[in-house]
Write a protein that holds these residues in place. Structure first.
Motif, PDB file in Angstrom:
ATOM      1  N   ASN A 158       0.812  -1.222   0.000  1.00  0.00           N
ATOM      2  CA  ASN A 158       0.000   0.000   0.000  1.00  0.00           C
ATOM      3  C   ASN A 158       0.846   1.274   0.000  1.00  0.00           C
ATOM      4  OD1 ASN A 158       0.919  -0.286   2.636  1.00  0.00           O
ATOM      5  ND2 ASN A 158      -0.980   0.411   3.573  1.00  0.00           N
ATOM      6  N   LYS A 159       2.167   1.104   0.145  1.00  0.00           N
ATOM      7  CA  LYS A 159       3.089   2.240   0.100  1.00  0.00           C
ATOM      8  C   LYS A 159       3.924   2.253  -1.182  1.00  0.00           C
ATOM      9  CE  LYS A 159       2.035   3.740   4.261  1.00  0.00           C
ATOM     10  NZ  LYS A 159       1.329   5.015   4.474  1.00  0.00           N
ATOM     11  N   TRP A 160       3.679   1.297  -2.065  1.00  0.00           N
ATOM     12  CA  TRP A 160       4.407   1.278  -3.334  1.00  0.00           C
ATOM     13  C   TRP A 160       4.046   2.519  -4.152  1.00  0.00           C
ATOM     14  CZ3 TRP A 160       4.045  -4.399  -5.592  1.00  0.00           C
ATOM     15  CH2 TRP A 160       4.679  -5.277  -4.692  1.00  0.00           C
ATOM     16  N   PRO A 161       4.898   2.883  -5.103  1.00  0.00           N
ATOM     17  CA  PRO A 161       4.642   4.105  -5.878  1.00  0.00           C
ATOM     18  C   PRO A 161       3.392   4.006  -6.738  1.00  0.00           C
ATOM     19  CG  PRO A 161       6.440   2.853  -6.861  1.00  0.00           C
ATOM     20  CD  PRO A 161       6.145   2.210  -5.542  1.00  0.00           C
ATOM     21  N   VAL A 162       2.714   5.121  -6.853  1.00  0.00           N
ATOM     22  CA  VAL A 162       1.627   5.251  -7.816  1.00  0.00           C
ATOM     23  C   VAL A 162       2.055   6.303  -8.827  1.00  0.00           C
ATOM     24  CG1 VAL A 162      -0.196   4.551  -6.239  1.00  0.00           C
ATOM     25  CG2 VAL A 162       0.453   6.959  -6.344  1.00  0.00           C
ATOM     26  N   LEU A 163       1.527   6.202 -10.006  1.00  0.00           N
ATOM     27  CA  LEU A 163       1.953   7.069 -11.098  1.00  0.00           C
ATOM     28  C   LEU A 163       1.820   8.548 -10.717  1.00  0.00           C
ATOM     29  CD1 LEU A 163       3.039   6.673 -13.965  1.00  0.00           C
ATOM     30  CD2 LEU A 163       0.710   6.973 -14.817  1.00  0.00           C
ATOM     31  N   GLY A 164       2.920   9.277 -10.880  1.00  0.00           N
ATOM     32  CA  GLY A 164       2.913  10.711 -10.611  1.00  0.00           C
ATOM     33  C   GLY A 164       3.347  11.089  -9.202  1.00  0.00           C
ATOM     34  N   ASP A 165       3.533  10.096  -8.319  1.00  0.00           N
ATOM     35  CA  ASP A 165       3.934  10.384  -6.943  1.00  0.00           C
ATOM     36  C   ASP A 165       5.460  10.388  -6.833  1.00  0.00           C
ATOM     37  OD1 ASP A 165       4.221  10.680  -4.230  1.00  0.00           O
ATOM     38  OD2 ASP A 165       3.638   8.620  -3.747  1.00  0.00           O
ATOM     39  N   LYS A 166       6.033  11.591  -6.733  1.00  0.00           N
ATOM     40  CA  LYS A 166       7.484  11.708  -6.640  1.00  0.00           C
ATOM     41  C   LYS A 166       7.994  11.524  -5.213  1.00  0.00           C
ATOM     42  CE  LYS A 166       8.061  14.631 -10.730  1.00  0.00           C
ATOM     43  NZ  LYS A 166       8.640  15.893 -11.277  1.00  0.00           N
ATOM     44  N   ASN A 167       7.101  11.529  -4.235  1.00  0.00           N
ATOM     45  CA  ASN A 167       7.527  11.393  -2.845  1.00  0.00           C
ATOM     46  C   ASN A 167       8.089  10.009  -2.548  1.00  0.00           C
ATOM     47  OD1 ASN A 167       6.796  14.036  -2.089  1.00  0.00           O
ATOM     48  ND2 ASN A 167       4.650  13.420  -1.810  1.00  0.00           N
ATOM     49  N   ILE A 168       7.794   9.038  -3.414  1.00  0.00           N
ATOM     50  CA  ILE A 168       8.285   7.686  -3.184  1.00  0.00           C
ATOM     51  C   ILE A 168       9.803   7.641  -3.115  1.00  0.00           C
ATOM     52  CG2 ILE A 168       8.269   7.152  -5.674  1.00  0.00           C
ATOM     53  CD1 ILE A 168       7.605   4.699  -2.743  1.00  0.00           C
ATOM     54  N   LEU A 169      10.482   8.552  -3.819  1.00  0.00           N
ATOM     55  CA  LEU A 169      11.939   8.554  -3.816  1.00  0.00           C
ATOM     56  C   LEU A 169      12.508   8.805  -2.425  1.00  0.00           C
ATOM     57  CD1 LEU A 169      12.591  10.464  -7.174  1.00  0.00           C
ATOM     58  CD2 LEU A 169      12.719   7.998  -6.769  1.00  0.00           C
ATOM     59  N   GLN A 170      11.715   9.467  -1.580  1.00  0.00           N
ATOM     60  CA  GLN A 170      12.172   9.722  -0.219  1.00  0.00           C
ATOM     61  C   GLN A 170      12.189   8.451   0.628  1.00  0.00           C
ATOM     62  OE1 GLN A 170       9.667  12.889   1.247  1.00  0.00           O
ATOM     63  NE2 GLN A 170      10.299  14.310  -0.369  1.00  0.00           N
ATOM     64  N   CYS A 171      11.542   7.403   0.132  1.00  0.00           N
ATOM     65  CA  CYS A 171      11.551   6.113   0.833  1.00  0.00           C
ATOM     66  C   CYS A 171      12.783   5.284   0.480  1.00  0.00           C
ATOM     67  CB  CYS A 171      10.290   5.320   0.489  1.00  0.00           C
ATOM     68  SG  CYS A 171       8.757   6.097   1.003  1.00  0.00           S
ATOM     69  N   GLY A 172      13.528   5.711  -0.523  1.00  0.00           N
ATOM     70  CA  GLY A 172      14.728   4.988  -0.913  1.00  0.00           C
ATOM     71  C   GLY A 172      15.879   5.235   0.044  1.00  0.00           C
ATOM     72  N   LYS A 173      16.738   4.253   0.179  1.00  0.00           N
ATOM     73  CA  LYS A 173      17.926   4.349   1.035  1.00  0.00           C
ATOM     74  C   LYS A 173      19.160   4.578   0.169  1.00  0.00           C
ATOM     75  CE  LYS A 173      15.649   3.216   4.818  1.00  0.00           C
ATOM     76  NZ  LYS A 173      15.431   4.180   5.918  1.00  0.00           N
ATOM     77  N   SER A 174      20.119   5.280   0.714  1.00  0.00           N
ATOM     78  CA  SER A 174      21.389   5.447   0.014  1.00  0.00           C
ATOM     79  C   SER A 174      22.137   4.123  -0.001  1.00  0.00           C
ATOM     80  CB  SER A 174      22.250   6.514   0.694  1.00  0.00           C
ATOM     81  OG  SER A 174      22.705   6.050   1.956  1.00  0.00           O
ATOM     82  N   MET A 175      23.085   3.999  -0.910  1.00  0.00           N
ATOM     83  CA  MET A 175      23.867   2.765  -0.992  1.00  0.00           C
ATOM     84  C   MET A 175      24.625   2.499   0.298  1.00  0.00           C
ATOM     85  SD  MET A 175      25.348   2.711  -4.912  1.00  0.00           S
ATOM     86  CE  MET A 175      26.237   4.262  -4.723  1.00  0.00           C
ATOM     87  N   SER A 176      25.133   3.564   0.930  1.00  0.00           N
ATOM     88  CA  SER A 176      25.912   3.377   2.154  1.00  0.00           C
ATOM     89  C   SER A 176      25.044   2.979   3.342  1.00  0.00           C
ATOM     90  CB  SER A 176      26.699   4.657   2.477  1.00  0.00           C
ATOM     91  OG  SER A 176      25.840   5.763   2.611  1.00  0.00           O
TER      92      SER A 176
END
Length: 306
Positions: free
Chosen positions: A226-244
């Motif tokens: 239910n938290k996966w990206p939906v089309l047009g939602d750019k906020n999902i990128l904030q859920c990504g972690k850095s490689m480190s």
């Protein structure tokens, strides 16, 4: 949302539900992430009948796929049924063999949990030789084994050394056995349970499999559907972690001159550093430039982030 974040190398700790393939999840993210994110790939397949942690990398984070496999063990929770054999090693298909022996129903049925755990630890902890399952993503001649098997050709590959660092019997309610296991990358838990059952003197097939963690990436902080990206939602990128964050390593901060050498692929010396064959994150101005590896007093480039 800035172009910088869209193009940043990010890793998503995603919860893959049952009955979806790993590529189904990739397809969803690829379709719905903001345009311009670059490459995408997952860090280790989960079978459709399994659920749990699936790491997805975008942009240049895909470069750490193999390093994640080499660095971290994986922890699973599994539930299997004793006395049943299937071609796939799980209960998604009909059994080919059913153990109806007196030994199963009078002896194995009464085994206490502490005995089972002790036996499994004695036999399977440490180095463990395992053949890739005939119904698996392991490849032969460029094709996954499961494709060969479904075409009627069962490929038996040579045993490969794997490592099991932890095994715990969580519950035993005959014929169902639940356990948690921590294994090296490439270990097939379906095959492991078949071997565990064989050690007891019967068959075994998995009913359920949950990948609980890959290194520091845990089920508890995975991205549910239910938290996966939906089309047009750019906020999902904030859920990504850095490689480190996903791959914690020592770091080294470079001055501008050495940073230029690194960008050009030139190894640079590291004084008074006794680490050898150690991978490190290379930084300049507090930004990750890429990964290096210390070899004989020099830091050599593993990859750059362009």
């Amino acid at each position: 949302m800035s172009d910088h974040l869209i193009k940043a190398p990010l890793v998503f700790n995603v919860f893959k539900p049952v009955n979806l393939s790993s590529y189904d999840v990739i397809r969803h993210f690829k379709k719905n992430l903001p345009q311009g994110f670059g490459k995408i790939g997952h860090f280790g397949t989960l079978d459709p009948f399994a659920c749990g942690v699936l790491l997805i990398g975008i942009n240049q984070a895909t470069k750490i796929n193999n390093i994640i496999h080499d660095t971290f063990s994986k922890t699973y929770i599994a539930v299997g049924k004793l006395g049943v054999k299937t071609p796939t090693g799980d209960l998604t298909v009909n059994p080919t063999e059913i153990d109806e022996s007196k030994y199963l129903f009078e002896e194995i049925k009464r085994l206490p949990i502490n005995f089972l755990e002790s036996e499994f630890a004695k036999v399977f902890l440490g180095d463990y030789l395992q053949s890739p399952h005939a119904y698996s993503a392991s490849k032969y001649d460029g094709r996954p084994l499961h494709e060969w098997a479904r075409a009627g050709v069962v490929i038996k590959k040579e045993q490969v050394k794997r490592s099991i660092s932890f095994i715990q019997v969580l519950k035993y309610s005959f014929p169902w056995l639940a356990f948690r296991v921590t294994v090296s990358s490439g270990t097939f838990v379906r095959s492991l349970f078949e071997d565990m059952a064989k050690h007891l003197g019967t068959y075994g097939s998995l009913k359920a499999l949950v990948r609980e963690s890959i290194g520091p990436s845990h089920l508890s902080n995975s991205l549910k559907k239910n938290k996966w990206p939906v089309l047009g939602d750019k906020n999902i990128l904030q859920c990504g972690k850095s490689m480190s964050e996903v791959l914690p390593l020592p770091e080294i901060m470079l001055d501008s001159v050495t940073a230029k050498k690194y960008q050009n692929g030139i190894p640079f010396s590291i004084e008074n550093d006794n680490r050898n064959n150690q991978k490190i994150w290379v930084k300049n101005n507090n930004q990750v430039m890429g990964m290096g590896e210390i070899i004989d007093g020099y830091c050599k480039v593993v990859f750059n982030i362009s």
